[in-house]
Design a protein around this motif. Structure first.
Motif, mmCIF file in Angstrom:
data_model
loop_
_atom_site.group_PDB
_atom_site.id
_atom_site.type_symbol
_atom_site.label_atom_id
_atom_site.label_comp_id
_atom_site.label_asym_id
_atom_site.label_seq_id
_atom_site.Cartn_x
_atom_site.Cartn_y
_atom_site.Cartn_z
ATOM 1 N N PHE A 80 0.824 -1.208 0.000
ATOM 2 C CA PHE A 80 0.000 0.000 0.000
ATOM 3 C C PHE A 80 0.858 1.258 0.000
ATOM 4 O O PHE A 80 1.839 1.303 0.724
ATOM 5 C CB PHE A 80 -0.923 -0.010 1.230
ATOM 6 N N PRO A 81 0.585 2.246 -0.828
ATOM 7 C CA PRO A 81 -0.639 2.590 -1.538
ATOM 8 C C PRO A 81 -0.793 1.958 -2.931
ATOM 9 O O PRO A 81 -1.638 2.380 -3.719
ATOM 10 C CB PRO A 81 -0.603 4.101 -1.622
ATOM 11 N N TRP A 82 0.007 0.947 -3.252
ATOM 12 C CA TRP A 82 -0.225 0.178 -4.473
ATOM 13 C C TRP A 82 -1.403 -0.763 -4.241
ATOM 14 O O TRP A 82 -1.516 -1.376 -3.176
ATOM 15 C CB TRP A 82 0.997 -0.654 -4.850
ATOM 16 N N LEU A 83 -2.259 -0.870 -5.242
ATOM 17 C CA LEU A 83 -3.408 -1.767 -5.210
ATOM 18 C C LEU A 83 -3.378 -2.590 -6.491
ATOM 19 O O LEU A 83 -3.080 -2.066 -7.567
ATOM 20 C CB LEU A 83 -4.721 -0.985 -5.157
ATOM 21 N N TYR A 84 -3.673 -3.866 -6.379
ATOM 22 C CA TYR A 84 -3.769 -4.732 -7.552
ATOM 23 C C TYR A 84 -5.241 -4.809 -7.943
ATOM 24 O O TYR A 84 -6.077 -5.262 -7.164
ATOM 25 C CB TYR A 84 -3.235 -6.127 -7.247
ATOM 26 N N TYR A 93 -1.524 2.904 -8.348
ATOM 27 C CA TYR A 93 -0.926 3.585 -7.200
ATOM 28 C C TYR A 93 -1.808 4.768 -6.831
ATOM 29 O O TYR A 93 -2.072 5.634 -7.673
ATOM 30 C CB TYR A 93 0.482 4.067 -7.562
ATOM 31 N N HIS A 94 -2.262 4.816 -5.593
ATOM 32 C CA HIS A 94 -3.097 5.940 -5.160
ATOM 33 C C HIS A 94 -2.221 7.179 -5.012
ATOM 34 O O HIS A 94 -1.327 7.228 -4.171
ATOM 35 C CB HIS A 94 -3.795 5.631 -3.835
ATOM 36 N N LEU A 95 -2.484 8.165 -5.866
ATOM 37 C CA LEU A 95 -1.714 9.407 -5.849
ATOM 38 C C LEU A 95 -2.327 10.458 -4.933
ATOM 39 O O LEU A 95 -1.655 11.039 -4.102
ATOM 40 C CB LEU A 95 -1.615 9.988 -7.262
ATOM 41 N N LEU A 96 -3.610 10.752 -5.160
ATOM 42 C CA LEU A 96 -4.265 11.803 -4.407
ATOM 43 C C LEU A 96 -5.770 11.653 -4.513
ATOM 44 O O LEU A 96 -6.274 10.911 -5.359
ATOM 45 C CB LEU A 96 -3.856 13.184 -4.918
ATOM 46 N N PHE A 105 -2.313 6.187 -10.466
ATOM 47 C CA PHE A 105 -1.401 6.015 -11.595
ATOM 48 C C PHE A 105 -1.449 4.539 -11.937
ATOM 49 O O PHE A 105 -1.236 3.669 -11.088
ATOM 50 C CB PHE A 105 0.033 6.411 -11.199
ATOM 51 N N ASN A 106 -1.749 4.239 -13.207
ATOM 52 C CA ASN A 106 -1.815 2.866 -13.682
ATOM 53 C C ASN A 106 -0.427 2.480 -14.185
ATOM 54 O O ASN A 106 0.033 3.004 -15.195
ATOM 55 C CB ASN A 106 -2.872 2.729 -14.783
ATOM 56 N N HIS A 107 0.230 1.558 -13.502
ATOM 57 C CA HIS A 107 1.578 1.151 -13.870
ATOM 58 C C HIS A 107 1.615 0.535 -15.262
ATOM 59 O O HIS A 107 2.560 0.763 -16.018
ATOM 60 C CB HIS A 107 2.115 0.170 -12.828
ATOM 61 N N ASP A 108 0.603 -0.239 -15.616
ATOM 62 C CA ASP A 108 0.595 -0.939 -16.909
ATOM 63 C C ASP A 108 0.466 0.008 -18.098
ATOM 64 O O ASP A 108 1.114 -0.178 -19.110
ATOM 65 C CB ASP A 108 -0.533 -1.967 -16.959
ATOM 66 N N THR A 109 -0.371 1.041 -17.956
ATOM 67 C CA THR A 109 -0.602 1.962 -19.079
ATOM 68 C C THR A 109 0.243 3.218 -18.988
ATOM 69 O O THR A 109 0.370 3.954 -19.956
ATOM 70 C CB THR A 109 -2.082 2.384 -19.148
ATOM 71 N N GLY A 110 0.788 3.494 -17.791
ATOM 72 C CA GLY A 110 1.545 4.726 -17.585
ATOM 73 C C GLY A 110 0.648 5.960 -17.540
ATOM 74 O O GLY A 110 1.130 7.072 -17.668
ATOM 75 N N GLN A 111 -0.644 5.759 -17.328
ATOM 76 C CA GLN A 111 -1.615 6.854 -17.353
ATOM 77 C C GLN A 111 -2.173 7.145 -15.950
ATOM 78 O O GLN A 111 -2.208 6.262 -15.103
ATOM 79 C CB GLN A 111 -2.794 6.492 -18.257
ATOM 80 N N LEU A 112 -2.634 8.376 -15.792
ATOM 81 C CA LEU A 112 -3.346 8.742 -14.573
ATOM 82 C C LEU A 112 -4.812 8.395 -14.775
ATOM 83 O O LEU A 112 -5.368 8.568 -15.862
ATOM 84 C CB LEU A 112 -3.203 10.231 -14.302
ATOM 85 N N GLU A 113 -5.430 7.907 -13.740
ATOM 86 C CA GLU A 113 -6.847 7.544 -13.804
ATOM 87 C C GLU A 113 -7.610 8.305 -12.726
ATOM 88 O O GLU A 113 -7.127 8.538 -11.678
ATOM 89 C CB GLU A 113 -7.046 6.048 -13.584
#
Length: 113
Positions: A80-84, A93-96, A105-113
């Motif tokens: 945590f704050p990484w979530l699968y 990854y929970h940013l804010l 932040f989606n590690h696989d796509t490199g995008q913010l969600e």
């Protein structure tokens, strides 16, 4: 032991949590998970992630959490704050939290969600 009426034992995952104090009844603070409000059900309200359904397996590390926006996610203290996220098998990854919505932040796509 039996918990007092209206009081539910803390999940194993959040065993380090301490009551926030008399000015915030029902709220707890965990060194790694942050602030959350415990209910008399398996739902908790996390100060950053919002309402979460907790599906904990005492025989396995971590816990599965159901979040209305993300679906089923898994986490453990060491991640945590990484979530699968189960749906797309992505690590997020929970940013804010902004305007009441958690952003990742989606590690696989490199995008913010």
């Amino acid at each position: 032991h039996e918990p007092e009426p209206g009081v539910v034992d803390l999940p194993t995952l959040m065993g380090d949590a301490q009551p926030a104090g008399p000015e915030a009844p029902g709220w707890y603070e965990s060194d790694w998970f942050g602030a959350f409000m415990r209910t008399d059900t398996d739902w908790i309200y996390h100060s950053d992630l919002g309402w979460i359904y907790l599906a904990e397996n005492p025989d396995a590390p971590g816990a599965w959490l159901w979040m209305p926006e993300e679906g089923w996610v898994w986490t453990v203290e060491t991640a945590f704050p990484w979530l699968y996220r189960h749906e797309d098998q992505a690590w997020i990854y929970h940013l804010l939290t902004k305007d009441g919505k958690a952003h990742f932040f989606n590690h696989d796509t490199g995008q913010l969600e």
